[in-house]
Design a protein around this motif. Sequence first.
Motif, PDB file in Angstrom:
ATOM      1  N   HIS A   1       9.180  -2.106   6.073  1.00 42.97           N
ATOM      2  CA  HIS A   1       8.935  -2.258   4.641  1.00 42.97           C
ATOM      3  C   HIS A   1       7.582  -1.655   4.275  1.00 42.97           C
ATOM      4  O   HIS A   1       6.720  -1.471   5.127  1.00 42.97           O
ATOM      5  CB  HIS A   1       8.987  -3.732   4.218  1.00 42.97           C
ATOM      6  CG  HIS A   1       8.032  -4.613   4.971  1.00 42.97           C
ATOM      7  ND1 HIS A   1       8.284  -5.081   6.251  1.00 42.97           N
ATOM      8  CD2 HIS A   1       6.806  -5.102   4.630  1.00 42.97           C
ATOM      9  CE1 HIS A   1       7.278  -5.827   6.658  1.00 42.97           C
ATOM     10  NE2 HIS A   1       6.355  -5.846   5.698  1.00 42.97           N
ATOM     11  N   SER A   2       7.422  -1.346   3.013  1.00 51.66           N
ATOM     12  CA  SER A   2       6.159  -0.811   2.513  1.00 51.66           C
ATOM     13  C   SER A   2       5.908  -1.378   1.124  1.00 51.66           C
ATOM     14  O   SER A   2       6.840  -1.793   0.428  1.00 51.66           O
ATOM     15  CB  SER A   2       6.180   0.720   2.469  1.00 51.66           C
ATOM     16  OG  SER A   2       7.179   1.171   1.565  1.00 51.66           O
ATOM     17  N   ILE A   3       4.634  -1.406   0.726  1.00 52.82           N
ATOM     18  CA  ILE A   3       4.250  -1.890  -0.595  1.00 52.82           C
ATOM     19  C   ILE A   3       3.446  -0.797  -1.289  1.00 52.82           C
ATOM     20  O   ILE A   3       2.454  -0.314  -0.742  1.00 52.82           O
ATOM     21  CB  ILE A   3       3.411  -3.178  -0.509  1.00 52.82           C
ATOM     22  CG1 ILE A   3       4.231  -4.308   0.123  1.00 52.82           C
ATOM     23  CG2 ILE A   3       2.915  -3.598  -1.896  1.00 52.82           C
ATOM     24  CD1 ILE A   3       3.436  -5.597   0.333  1.00 52.82           C
ATOM     25  N   THR A   4       3.882  -0.430  -2.488  1.00 55.48           N
ATOM     26  CA  THR A   4       3.168   0.559  -3.289  1.00 55.48           C
ATOM     27  C   THR A   4       2.702  -0.110  -4.576  1.00 55.48           C
ATOM     28  O   THR A   4       3.516  -0.703  -5.295  1.00 55.48           O
ATOM     29  CB  THR A   4       4.073   1.753  -3.632  1.00 55.48           C
ATOM     30  OG1 THR A   4       4.577   2.335  -2.418  1.00 55.48           O
ATOM     31  CG2 THR A   4       3.303   2.801  -4.418  1.00 55.48           C
ATOM     32  N   ALA A   5       1.409  -0.041  -4.840  1.00 60.09           N
ATOM     33  CA  ALA A   5       0.857  -0.649  -6.046  1.00 60.09           C
ATOM     34  C   ALA A   5       1.264   0.157  -7.268  1.00 60.09           C
ATOM     35  O   ALA A   5       0.994   1.357  -7.347  1.00 60.09           O
ATOM     36  CB  ALA A   5      -0.664  -0.729  -5.944  1.00 60.09           C
ATOM     37  N   LYS A   6       1.928  -0.463  -8.247  1.00 63.41           N
ATOM     38  CA  LYS A   6       2.257   0.186  -9.505  1.00 63.41           C
ATOM     39  C   LYS A   6       1.116   0.018 -10.508  1.00 63.41           C
ATOM     40  O   LYS A   6       0.971   0.792 -11.444  1.00 63.41           O
ATOM     41  CB  LYS A   6       3.547  -0.398 -10.089  1.00 63.41           C
ATOM     42  CG  LYS A   6       4.758  -0.293  -9.164  1.00 63.41           C
ATOM     43  CD  LYS A   6       5.065   1.153  -8.812  1.00 63.41           C
ATOM     44  CE  LYS A   6       5.577   1.929 -10.008  1.00 63.41           C
ATOM     45  NZ  LYS A   6       5.914   3.335  -9.658  1.00 63.41           N
ATOM     46  N   GLU A   7       0.330  -1.037 -10.295  1.00 67.69           N
ATOM     47  CA  GLU A   7      -0.842  -1.366 -11.081  1.00 67.69           C
ATOM     48  C   GLU A   7      -1.605  -2.392 -10.245  1.00 67.69           C
ATOM     49  O   GLU A   7      -1.154  -2.763  -9.163  1.00 67.69           O
ATOM     50  CB  GLU A   7      -0.435  -1.957 -12.434  1.00 67.69           C
ATOM     51  CG  GLU A   7       0.465  -3.196 -12.305  1.00 67.69           C
ATOM     52  CD  GLU A   7       0.948  -3.722 -13.635  1.00 67.69           C
ATOM     53  OE1 GLU A   7       0.100  -3.877 -14.539  1.00 67.69           O
ATOM     54  OE2 GLU A   7       2.164  -3.972 -13.770  1.00 67.69           O
ATOM     55  N   ASN A   8      -2.747  -2.856 -10.701  1.00 65.46           N
ATOM     56  CA  ASN A   8      -3.426  -3.909  -9.964  1.00 65.46           C
ATOM     57  C   ASN A   8      -2.534  -5.152  -9.916  1.00 65.46           C
ATOM     58  O   ASN A   8      -1.925  -5.517 -10.924  1.00 65.46           O
ATOM     59  CB  ASN A   8      -4.769  -4.249 -10.612  1.00 65.46           C
ATOM     60  CG  ASN A   8      -5.851  -3.260 -10.216  1.00 65.46           C
ATOM     61  OD1 ASN A   8      -5.552  -2.097  -9.923  1.00 65.46           O
ATOM     62  ND2 ASN A   8      -7.089  -3.703 -10.199  1.00 65.46           N
TER      63      ASN A   8
END
Length: 269
Positions: free
Chosen positions: A72-79
């Motif tokens: 899995h991965s996490i990408t910040a769309k905003e803070n």
Amino acid sequence: MAETKIHYMHDIHSGAELIFCDNSAISYLLHNHVSVFTVGMVLEGSVLLRIGQSSKIYGKDQIFAILPYVPHSITAKENYSLLSLCIRKDIVSRDDCSWEKIKSEIVKILTEAGDFRKISRSQVIHFLSYLYSVNESDFWGGENTDTSLVSGLKQRIERYPESKFSVEEMARAAFTSKYHFIRSFKKEVGLTPHQFQIQNRIRKAQRLINRTETITEVALNTGFCDQSHFIKQFEKMVGLTPTAYKMSCDVFAPDFEGQGFTRPGGTLV
């Protein structure tokens, strides 16, 4: 702009770890958690979460679960602000630590400890309601239990990530070519052998970092040739430098001589 704050809280009774990530813009590359079940809830903002082959944007108050070994991965769309709960299988399988007992300990952590200025009462209730809806069979349903040669090598990397075990050596041990081995390993684990080895070295470093006096010792004990390379890889994966991570860790022991949080902390793999 407000500073990103990450706080790790490890409960010695249940083996659970809560991670509070406040006002973060950090994205995490593809990785997995070895024998660890994870439940997360977005407290503020939004993130793009890839779990296996699926991707979805999670916003405020939305909850997700990640089974052991699932990439899995996490990408910040905003803070964003995020609460994550990690629980190890070896804790759940202990005779003296049932799933119900673990859940009751987690309730204590959430209701009696930490700084909840960023977490509303309704969010705590929502998170606990989800946790209580999960049964033990769901908990480990995604764990990889095959007995292939790749699986055996995977387990060796998990146990001894600091060993100088090259991809060529792994391929010879699996009686296959280097490139076929890399493809087979990635298909089974979701990461290349090198990515998986680095990940497990950093996980071990997280366990060792509060038990040794210097960052150099941790780097050498986890198989890194030099401290700068170790720090770079650690920050890339964890989102903090080793020193900042060490300062962010606490141990929760509410029934131990009347104490609340004590140092040193630890993390789960």
